[in-house]
Enzyme design. Structure first.
Site, PDB file in Angstrom:
ATOM      1  N   GLY A   1       9.756 -34.683  40.738  1.00 40.57           N
ATOM      2  CA  GLY A   1       9.336 -35.289  42.011  1.00 40.57           C
ATOM      3  C   GLY A   1       9.948 -34.546  43.185  1.00 40.57           C
ATOM      4  N   PHE A   2       9.697 -35.060  44.358  1.00 39.77           N
ATOM      5  CA  PHE A   2      10.198 -34.415  45.586  1.00 39.77           C
ATOM      6  C   PHE A   2      11.725 -34.332  45.578  1.00 39.77           C
ATOM      7  CE2 PHE A   2      11.632 -36.018  49.900  1.00 39.77           C
ATOM      8  CZ  PHE A   2      11.915 -34.756  50.396  1.00 39.77           C
TER       9      PHE A   2
ATOM     10  N   GLY B   1       5.015 -36.479  40.744  1.00 37.60           N
ATOM     11  CA  GLY B   1       5.724 -35.202  40.645  1.00 37.60           C
ATOM     12  C   GLY B   1       4.730 -34.114  40.243  1.00 37.60           C
TER      13      GLY B   1
ATOM     14  N   LEU C   1      15.881 -41.359  38.978  1.00 39.09           N
ATOM     15  CA  LEU C   1      15.096 -41.308  40.219  1.00 39.09           C
ATOM     16  C   LEU C   1      13.640 -41.710  39.999  1.00 39.09           C
ATOM     17  CD1 LEU C   1      17.574 -39.339  40.789  1.00 39.09           C
ATOM     18  CD2 LEU C   1      16.044 -38.155  42.361  1.00 39.09           C
TER      19      LEU C   1
ATOM     20  N   THR D   1       6.605 -49.655  36.447  1.00 36.78           N
ATOM     21  CA  THR D   1       7.514 -48.504  36.449  1.00 36.78           C
ATOM     22  C   THR D   1       8.868 -48.894  37.027  1.00 36.78           C
ATOM     23  OG1 THR D   1       5.604 -47.092  36.834  1.00 36.78           O
ATOM     24  CG2 THR D   1       7.765 -46.113  37.252  1.00 36.78           C
TER      25      THR D   1
ATOM     26  N   TYR E   1       7.789 -54.536  46.403  1.00 33.79           N
ATOM     27  CA  TYR E   1       8.479 -53.272  46.127  1.00 33.79           C
ATOM     28  C   TYR E   1       9.971 -53.423  46.424  1.00 33.79           C
ATOM     29  CZ  TYR E   1       9.985 -48.423  46.866  1.00 33.79           C
ATOM     30  OH  TYR E   1      10.662 -47.242  46.817  1.00 33.79           O
TER      31      TYR E   1
ATOM     32  N   LYS F   1      13.046 -53.058  43.666  1.00 36.93           N
ATOM     33  CA  LYS F   1      14.192 -52.150  43.799  1.00 36.93           C
ATOM     34  C   LYS F   1      15.504 -52.949  43.842  1.00 36.93           C
ATOM     35  CE  LYS F   1      13.999 -48.225  43.943  1.00 36.93           C
ATOM     36  NZ  LYS F   1      13.880 -47.210  42.840  1.00 36.93           N
TER      37      LYS F   1
END
Ligand code: UDP
Length: 320
Positions: A10-11, A36, A76, A95, A149, A153
């Protein structure tokens, strides 16, 4: 040291892999290539110490094997980006909740130190500033994608903390504020690569709402350095640590900076939130981190200014 980096293509993950490889570490990246890409790790692939495993954190057998082999885990992998979460809420929740649970199950089983990346979305609509790690979360209805979201988290953070408290597993929680840099794509909503791409193409710069909302943008290189430092700092175990820039800019001013740096004649177009995201979408007016804890733990001090990062993003979009 052998690090497993979930979301390693990913970034942020790909920059983390490169930084770890540069220190001589061995790195295994696990990525399902949903957001990604192989291109992100094309540089890392030249290093014999790097291995990319294409797969999901939802695959328990695979995660079991990879965590067992590693010395430490940087977790991550996640569904990220406000647009992605609004468009694919179920997949995003699976996820972010189940995936993280699997990673911690295995980290607990093999006693592997784990750093998990969380987000400033945790603070929700708390527009006080600068935000400290202990500050309140102010959330809207869990039926709105943005707050679900934030809640997912928060569960990740709770899991990391409980593993530390109850199982004595060394865990570190990093709350990333807006992080930008080369390789970040505008496809999932992130404002800076979107604006730079629009300015390059001579298209209108899409400012959502009034543009008076503000953010602080940190360069990915600064974020990665802080994450590696925190992984290696025993005093950070069991802690949650804000990482972000303290230099605040409104989105309207950001649009103007991008137009100027790119040398574009794109106009600025204001788009209502309902149209940009979904009916009833709520934005944060402001999000400024208090990074006292990161400064104390690892001497955190961002090195890159916003103009410099915008130029890096411009060069990366131009393929230079
Ligand atoms: N934004 C915008 N135009 C875009 C994309 C985003 O004006 O094309 C705004 C968005 O509404 C928010 C800010 O830019 O106020 C930062 O958005 P981003 O998704 O990058 O990060 P976050 O909202 O998670 O801070």
């Amino acid at each position: 040291m052998h690090a497993l980096v979930t979301g390693g293509a990913g970034f942020i993950g790909s920059h983390l892999c490169e930084a770890l490889l540069a220190r001589g570490d061995r790195v295994t990246a696990l990525d399902d290539l949903s957001t990604g890409s192989l291109e992100n790790v094309s540089g890392a692939q030249d290093d014999d110490n790097f291995q990319l495993v294409v797969g999901s954190i939802l695959d328990e057998t695979l995660v079991d094997k990879l965590v067992e082999r590693a010395d430490v885990v940087y977790h991550l992998a996640a569904a990220v980006g406000v647009s992605l979460i609004v468009e694919h809420p179920l997949e995003s929740m699976r996820t972010n909740i189940k995936g993280t649970e699997i990673v911690f199950d295995m980290a607990g089983r093999y006693r592997k130190k784990t750093l998990v990346t969380s987000t400033s979305e945790i603070y929700g609509k708390n527009a006080e500033g600068p935000l400290k790690e202990e500050d309140d979360r102010i959330l809207g209805s869990p039926l709105k994608s943005r707050w679900s979201y934030s809640t997912a988290k928060a569960l990740d953070e709770i899991l990391a903390y409980i593993y530390f408290k109850e199982k004595r597993l060394p865990t570190v929680i990093v709350r990333l504020f807006n992080t930008i840099g080369p390789r970040q794509t505008g496809h999932y909503g992130m404002v800076v690569p979107r604006f730079v791409g629009q300015a390059l193409a001579g298209e209108p710069i899409t400012v959502y709402g009034t543009g008076a909302q503000s953010r602080c943008f940190l360069c990915v290189h600064d974020a990665v350095e802080a994450m590696i430092g925190l992984m290696e700092t025993p005093a950070a175990e069991g802690a949650v640590v804000n990482i972000g820039s303290s230099s605040e800019i409104t989105i309207e001013a950001l649009a103007q900076r991008v137009i100027e740096i790119v040398g574009s004649d794109s106009p600025i177009e204001h788009i209502p939130y309902d149209q940009a995201y979904e009916e009833g979408f709520e934005d944060m007016e402001r999000r400024v981190p208090d990074c006292t804890r990161a400064r104390r733990l690892v001497g955190f001090e961002p090195k890159y200014a916003l103009d410099e990062i915008i130029k890096m993003i411009l060069e990366s979009l131009q393929g230079r």
